[in-house]
Design an enzyme around this catalytic site. Structure first.
Site: not given
Ligand code: XMP
Length: 518
Positions: A60, A87-88, A174, A176, A232, A374
């Site tokens: 964050g 992280c945060y 991070h 991710e 989509d 996607k």
């Protein structure tokens, strides 16, 4: 809860205002476990009631020292559930459990190298030195009791820390993002080894859950969906049809700016194959008349956007009462921000092709793909049986060939462009390169050039080919074609497309260029 229920014992992600919280949830899904995102201030009671297998605190933008710093319910730490702070989230866990966090002397942003040797469960099977991605101003400077360091980087002595007994883990980097090259393994370790989740969530489970959600939301009401031929809206329509059948009506507006064969493909797939109620509206003349003599890109876009809404609205009104408008909004279309009172708030990008319609027609939005990225949507389309030709198509903009026919738009120029585009894409497919390219397109330029064909002097149109690689269309690089492929494309276009006698290749990255020319 039943072990067969894919939603049972999820991994919950507490959102502290991170840019990346959905990406964290997505990595957990990639590891085969259902995941859901909750606001950071959810109570420990509520979390406990969900019987989660694990909890992840997101990053964050705040500092734990800020007056309004988002804190979590302290009672979460008393639950016997593994926690991973990122992280945060890691700083917060360290601070709330009695460690200290200070402003780093050097703000760290970008790639770093994590060293680890102590054999922690979180970092098991990661290389002894592995690339990670950092973005932080504060850092942990002393650990709470019972914790130890499990990984360090040059600037960050507490880059990863753990209390293996209570299953509390923190990482300053991070895991991710793709720049943390072994992040996927870290998530696998957390969910499978530490949280002991079974592998059970997949696209099939998503379909079952989404169908139930759509049925609950729609009840016996009616849904209208604009089909564009893009991935989509196609996947959204196929999914909604599977959930509510004939309560869904799709509208396909032929604006005269489609690629060759597109209108046939959409009718074939949706009407003949899926048996979806499909209304085909031929509005080619209407659009081309309105665009006659217009060369300014923004004017073109405005005319196309406004006409689309008019045509769609007219068609919808003629169908009697509709309650929902379905859209294939994906997660990257949803910009998340944290509002002043701390709750995540959501706004939608303005380029949405039916902008303004829901309010005007008093329609509720149905957006069953809004949690997905996607590539997940493509996997879903595959699961639903959409043909690969549609499902793995390159993106195509709402204003269609209107923004690729540079200068004045006429039926003749559009036909020329369609022929060149077809050859370009055919040859890319034949060379086996379609999947390596994010998007390939042809622009017809507003210039003519002199050429010689046979013994004749020609004075004809010029086209520019563009092919780019990209992760998310925010940045892009031009694709390096083998020269012989470009040669074949150029020969075929000049020989087979009437009115083109010169072919250029666009070698502009984004930035400074955009992917489309207009
Ligand atoms: P640019 O040209 O801005 O495009 O680099 C980024 C991506 O967005 C697509 N694009 C659109 N998609 N409606 C859409 O649905 C639009 O008005 C629109 N304009 C651009 C573009 O093709 C590329 O994939």
């Amino acid at each position: 809860m039943s072990a067969n229920n894919p939603e049972a014992n999820p991994v919950v992600v507490l959102d502290f205002g991170a840019q990346y919280s959905k990406l964290i949830a997505r990595r957990v899904r990639d590891a085969g476990i259902f995941s859901l995102i909750l606001p950071y201030n959810v109570s420990a009671e509520e979390v406990k009631a969900m019987e989660p297998s694990g909890i992840i605190f997101s990053g964050g933008p705040a500092s734990v020292h800020a007056d309004e710093a988002p804190l979590c319910d302290q009672a979460l730490f008393d639950l016997d559930i593994p926690i991973l702070g990122i992280c945060y989230g890691a700083q917060l866990m360290a601070q709330q459990l009695g460690g200290t966090v200070e402003r780093a002397t050097k703000r760290e942003y970008g790639i770093a190298h994590l060293d680890h040797t102590d054999g922690s469960r979180l970092l098991a099977d990661l290389d002894a030195q592995t690339q990670v991605w950092m973005s932080h101003g504060d850092m942990v400077t002393s650990l709470p009791e019972g914790f130890s360091v499990i990984g360090t980087t040059e600037n960050c002595p507490f880059a990863a820390f753990a209390n293996g007994e209570t299953k509390r883990y923190g990482v300053q980097f991070h895991p991710e993002v793709v720049h943390t090259t072994q992040g996927v393994q870290l998530f696998q370790n957390f969910v499978h080894t530490i949280c002991e989740c079974d592998n059970r969530w997949n696209m099939g489970s998503f379909v079952d859950m989404a169908i139930e959600d759509i049925r609950n939301q729609v009840g016996d009401k009616h849904v209208i969906c604009g089909l564009s031929g893009g991935v989509d809206s196609s996947v959204a329509a196929a999914l909604i049809h599977k959930a509510i059948g004939d309560q869904l009506t799709c509208v396909f507006v032929n604006n005269g700016l489609m690629r060759k064969g597109e209108t046939d493909l959409v009718q074939e797939v949706f009407q003949d194959n899926f048996h979806i109620n499909l209304r085909y509206v031929d509005a080619e003349d209407l659009f081309l008349d309105a665009l006659a003599g217009i060369s300014d890109p923004e004017k073109k876009r405005k005319i196309i956007g406004k006409l689309f809404i008019d045509v769609f609205e007219k068609e919808a009104t003629s169908m009697g009462h509709m309650d929902f408008l379905a859209q294939g909004t994906l997660y990257p279309d949803v910009i998340e921000s944290v509002s002043a009172n701390g709750g995540p708030s959501v706004t939608i990008k303005s380029h949405h092709n039916v902008g303004g319609l829901p309010e005007k027609m008093n329609l509720e939005l149905l957006e069953p793909l809004r949690e997905l990225f996607k590539d997940e949507v493509r996997a879903l389309g595959h699961e639903l049986g959409l043909p690969d030709e549609l499902n793995y198509r390159h993106p195509f903009p709402g204003p269609g060939l209107g923004v690729r026919c540079i200068g004045e738009i006429t039926k003749e120029r559009l036909d020329t462009l369609r022929d060149a585009d077809e050859i370009f894409i055919d040859e890319i497919r034949a060379a086996g390169l379609y999947g390596d390219i994010w998007q390939a397109l042809v622009c017809l330029l507003p210039v003519r050039s002199v050429g010689v064909q046979g013994d004749e002097r020609t004075y004809e149109e010029v086209c520019s080919l563009r092919a780019v690689t990209s992760e998310d269309a925010m940045t892009a690089d031009w694709f390096r074609f083998p020269p012989e492929v470009l040669q074949r494309i150029s020969n075929r276009i000049c020989n087979e497309v009437q009115h083109i006698n010169r072919v250029m290749y666009d070698v502009t990255s984004k930035p400074p260029g955009t992917i489309e020319w207009e």
